[in-house]
Design an enzyme around this catalytic site. Structure first.
Site, short mmCIF file in Angstrom:
data_model
loop_
_atom_site.label_atom_id
_atom_site.label_comp_id
_atom_site.label_asym_id
_atom_site.label_seq_id
_atom_site.Cartn_x
_atom_site.Cartn_y
_atom_site.Cartn_z
N ARG A 120 0.81 -1.23 0.00
CA ARG A 120 0.00 0.00 0.00
C ARG A 120 0.84 1.28 0.00
NH1 ARG A 120 -2.54 -3.33 3.74
NH2 ARG A 120 -4.38 -4.34 2.86
N LYS A 142 3.44 11.42 -11.61
CA LYS A 142 2.61 10.52 -12.45
C LYS A 142 3.38 9.23 -12.65
CE LYS A 142 -0.21 13.53 -15.38
NZ LYS A 142 -0.45 13.89 -16.80
N GLU A 184 10.69 18.11 -25.15
CA GLU A 184 9.96 18.50 -23.93
C GLU A 184 10.57 19.78 -23.34
OE1 GLU A 184 7.25 16.83 -23.30
OE2 GLU A 184 7.54 14.69 -23.73
N LYS A 226 8.15 22.79 -14.11
CA LYS A 226 7.28 21.64 -13.84
C LYS A 226 6.84 21.65 -12.37
CE LYS A 226 5.79 17.16 -14.79
NZ LYS A 226 5.97 15.92 -15.52
N GLU A 236 -3.94 17.45 -12.47
CA GLU A 236 -4.31 17.85 -13.83
C GLU A 236 -5.79 18.17 -14.01
OE1 GLU A 236 -2.10 15.84 -16.95
OE2 GLU A 236 -3.65 16.35 -18.40
N ARG A 240 -1.94 22.03 -15.42
CA ARG A 240 -1.02 20.94 -15.74
C ARG A 240 -1.24 20.42 -17.16
NH1 ARG A 240 1.23 16.04 -11.82
NH2 ARG A 240 2.65 15.20 -13.38
N ASN A 244 0.86 19.16 -21.98
CA ASN A 244 0.55 18.24 -23.08
C ASN A 244 0.57 18.93 -24.44
OD1 ASN A 244 0.17 16.17 -21.25
ND2 ASN A 244 -1.97 16.72 -20.93
N HIS A 247 0.92 16.94 -27.68
CA HIS A 247 0.80 15.53 -27.33
C HIS A 247 -0.40 14.84 -27.95
CE1 HIS A 247 4.09 16.33 -24.63
NE2 HIS A 247 4.08 15.10 -24.13
N HIS A 251 0.53 11.73 -29.87
CA HIS A 251 0.06 10.38 -29.53
C HIS A 251 -0.51 9.68 -30.76
CE1 HIS A 251 -0.34 11.31 -24.97
NE2 HIS A 251 0.88 10.89 -25.31
N HIS A 264 8.87 9.23 -28.49
CA HIS A 264 7.85 10.13 -27.96
C HIS A 264 8.18 11.60 -28.28
CE1 HIS A 264 4.87 11.75 -25.25
NE2 HIS A 264 5.81 12.42 -24.62
N1 LIG Z 1 5.37 10.25 -15.59
C1 LIG Z 1 5.35 11.29 -16.37
O1 LIG Z 1 4.96 12.39 -16.00
C2 LIG Z 1 5.87 11.12 -17.76
C3 LIG Z 1 6.10 12.24 -18.55
C4 LIG Z 1 6.65 12.05 -19.81
C5 LIG Z 1 6.94 10.77 -20.26
N2 LIG Z 1 6.71 9.70 -19.46
C6 LIG Z 1 7.05 8.34 -19.88
O2 LIG Z 1 8.45 8.28 -20.04
C7 LIG Z 1 8.77 7.25 -20.98
C8 LIG Z 1 9.84 7.75 -21.92
O3 LIG Z 1 11.00 8.03 -21.16
P1 LIG Z 1 12.43 8.09 -21.84
O4 LIG Z 1 12.38 8.94 -23.03
O5 LIG Z 1 13.39 8.40 -20.77
O6 LIG Z 1 12.60 6.60 -22.40
P2 LIG Z 1 13.35 5.29 -21.86
O7 LIG Z 1 13.20 5.16 -20.41
O8 LIG Z 1 12.89 4.17 -22.71
O9 LIG Z 1 14.87 5.62 -22.18
C9 LIG Z 1 15.29 5.71 -23.53
C10 LIG Z 1 16.42 4.73 -23.83
O10 LIG Z 1 17.64 5.22 -23.25
C11 LIG Z 1 18.22 4.22 -22.41
N3 LIG Z 1 18.96 4.95 -21.39
C12 LIG Z 1 18.46 5.53 -20.27
N4 LIG Z 1 19.41 6.25 -19.67
C13 LIG Z 1 20.54 6.12 -20.40
C14 LIG Z 1 21.84 6.65 -20.30
N5 LIG Z 1 22.16 7.50 -19.32
N6 LIG Z 1 22.76 6.30 -21.23
C15 LIG Z 1 22.41 5.47 -22.26
N7 LIG Z 1 21.19 4.96 -22.43
C16 LIG Z 1 20.25 5.29 -21.50
C17 LIG Z 1 17.06 3.42 -21.96
O11 LIG Z 1 17.44 2.17 -21.45
C18 LIG Z 1 16.23 3.36 -23.24
O12 LIG Z 1 16.77 2.40 -24.11
C19 LIG Z 1 7.48 6.89 -21.66
O13 LIG Z 1 7.05 5.64 -21.19
C20 LIG Z 1 6.51 7.98 -21.23
O14 LIG Z 1 5.18 7.53 -21.13
C21 LIG Z 1 6.17 9.85 -18.23
ZN LIG Z 2 5.70 14.08 -23.29
#
Ligand SMILES: NC(=O)c1ccc[n+]([C@@H]2O[C@H](COP(=O)([O-])OP(=O)(O)OC[C@H]3O[C@@H](n4cnc5c(N)ncnc54)[C@H](O)[C@@H]3O)[C@@H](O)[C@H]2O)c1
Ligand SMILES: [Zn+2]
Length: 359
Positions: A120, A142, A184, A226, A236, A240, A244, A247, A251, A264
């Site tokens: 929990r 999030k 972003e 942020k 949101e 907030r 997007n 987005h 998407h 993304h």
């Molecule tokens: N929670 C939120 O508010 C929020 C906001 C935006 C995006 N997201 C989510 O974030 C995700 C995308 O995140 P991302 O772009 O970081 O993608 P990711 O986590 O897939 O990382 C991208 C790639 O880089 C690699 N990697 C990570 N750090 C590294 C480093 N220092 N050196 C070399 N390689 C490295 C990872 O293993 C992966 O292959 C999506 O799932 C999206 O939905 C969440």
């Molecule tokens: Zn985004």
């Protein structure tokens, strides 16, 4: 080292931004109240940064277990989440354990969601290692996994105890991932801060060559924006949503192309250009502001046109599904000049289809 605070009453937390932070044993253990820790990471990040994190925690007397997940968005699902729970239970982690996310947004979203439900709710610390996760996903609470019928559909709002951003991690990030994260960053300038937007144009070369001073300043500004937005509207219901920008169109591109083909951030860049074209038609931005938005994305190596084979009908179909999922509330974020944006609904189809076809 820079220190920011996300102001959420008794759930407020610090964001540390600097260099060589993973080796700072005091900092790394400061927000771990118990002695047990589960580090959640993946097969790409573990060989690069796990050792530093383990050393810092263990030299502070913590008992650390590690779960190393497969890499990629396609593993951001309930099945992979269960691997984390299996490890927590089989290694007998109690209610006072801390989960540490070491990786990009995929790891952060999964580890955070695991922390929100394990017994929990247990303590959670974010160590983001991509541009996107350092400027966006690690801050704001999030968390989610994907469902076959929709991205991020199963999740929770769950704030971490702390976010530790070590910019040294960006040195190993593939260039394409770096660029995607910049989408972003540019977004914050367009929706919130014209001065920052101009700064991004002026200092592009330093940023792209990973000047520490500039990266720290850039990430600090994004996290401050942020944090400000999240403090005003954690769940949101209002402001907030501005985060997007681009987005809704983005998407549509991601799901039409299949996740992974367009990153993304790449989809968000093209999506933002479509939103900007919509804003141009509605006289919310000038032609020169529209050109500037296209120019900044393309200088940061991001796409500024939709996939060639994607039709307006395909966009509309994906957006209609989004609309259904969002209980009929399909809204667009449109810039008003550069440095401000609003949530706009009721845009006519002809304006939208013109923006999708001619941007
Ligand atoms: N929670 C939120 O508010 C929020 C906001 C935006 C995006 N997201 C989510 O974030 C995700 C995308 O995140 P991302 O772009 O970081 O993608 P990711 O986590 O897939 O990382 C991208 C790639 O880089 C690699 N990697 C990570 N750090 C590294 C480093 N220092 N050196 C070399 N390689 C490295 C990872 O293993 C992966 O292959 C999506 O799932 C999206 O939905 C969440
Ligand atoms: Zn985004």
């Amino acid at each position: 080292m820079k220190l920011l605070n996300v102001q959420l009453g008794d759930r407020s937390y610090p964001i540390y931004i600097g260099q060589n932070l993973l080796s700072d044993s005091q900092l790394m253990s400061q927000h771990v109240t118990g002695t047990q820790v589960m580090v959640v990471t993946n097969t790409v990040v573990a060989p690069l940064y796990l050792e530093q994190v383990l050393q810092s925690l263990e030299s502070a007397g913590k008992n650390v277990d590690v779960v190393t997940l497969p890499d990629g968005e396609s593993y951001k699902n309930l099945e992979t989440l269960n691997i984390i729970f299996d490890q927590l239970l089989s290694k007998k982690h109690g209610r006072d354990t801390s989960i540490i996310a070491l990786g990009g947004g995929v790891i952060g979203d999964m580890a955070g969601f695991a922390a929100s439900c394990y017994q929990r709710g247990v303590e959670f610390i974010q160590i983001p290692t991509t541009v996107l996760s350092q400027v966006d996903s690690s801050v704001g609470g999030k968390t989610a996994v994907n469902h076959p019928l929709g991205k991020n559909m199963i999740g929770a709002f769950y704030q971490p105890q702390a976010v530790v951003i070590d910019i040294d991690c960006l040195a190993t990030l593939p260039q394409r991932e770096f660029a995607a994260g910049m989408a972003e960053v540019i977004k914050y300038g367009i929706i919130w801060d014209n001065e920052f937007y101009q700064w991004l144009i002026k200092h592009r070369t330093e940023i792209q060559s990973l000047s520490s001073e500039h990266l720290i300043q850039m990430i600090e500004r994004c996290c401050a924006i942020k944090a400000d937005v999240v403090a005003q509207d954690e769940k949101e219901h209002g402001v907030r949503a501005l985060l997007n920008l681009g987005h809704t169109f983005g998407h549509a591109i991601e799901s039409e192309q299949g996740y992974g083909k367009w990153l993304h951030g790449e989809a968000v860049a093209a999506g933002t250009v479509i939103a900007a074209k919509t804003a141009l038609t509605m006289n919310r931005i000038t032609p020169s502001e529209f050109d500037s938005i296209k120019d900044i994305f393309s200088r940061y190596s991001l796409p500024i046109v939709k996939p060639a084979d994607m039709s307006t009908e395909q966009f509309m179909e994906h957006m209609a599904i989004d609309k259904k999922v969002l209980a009929g509330k399909l809204r667009f974020i449109l810039p008003q000049g550069i440095g401000h944006a609003d949530v706009v609904s009721g845009i006519d189809n002809s304006t939208l289809s013109d923006a999708i076809e001619n941007h």
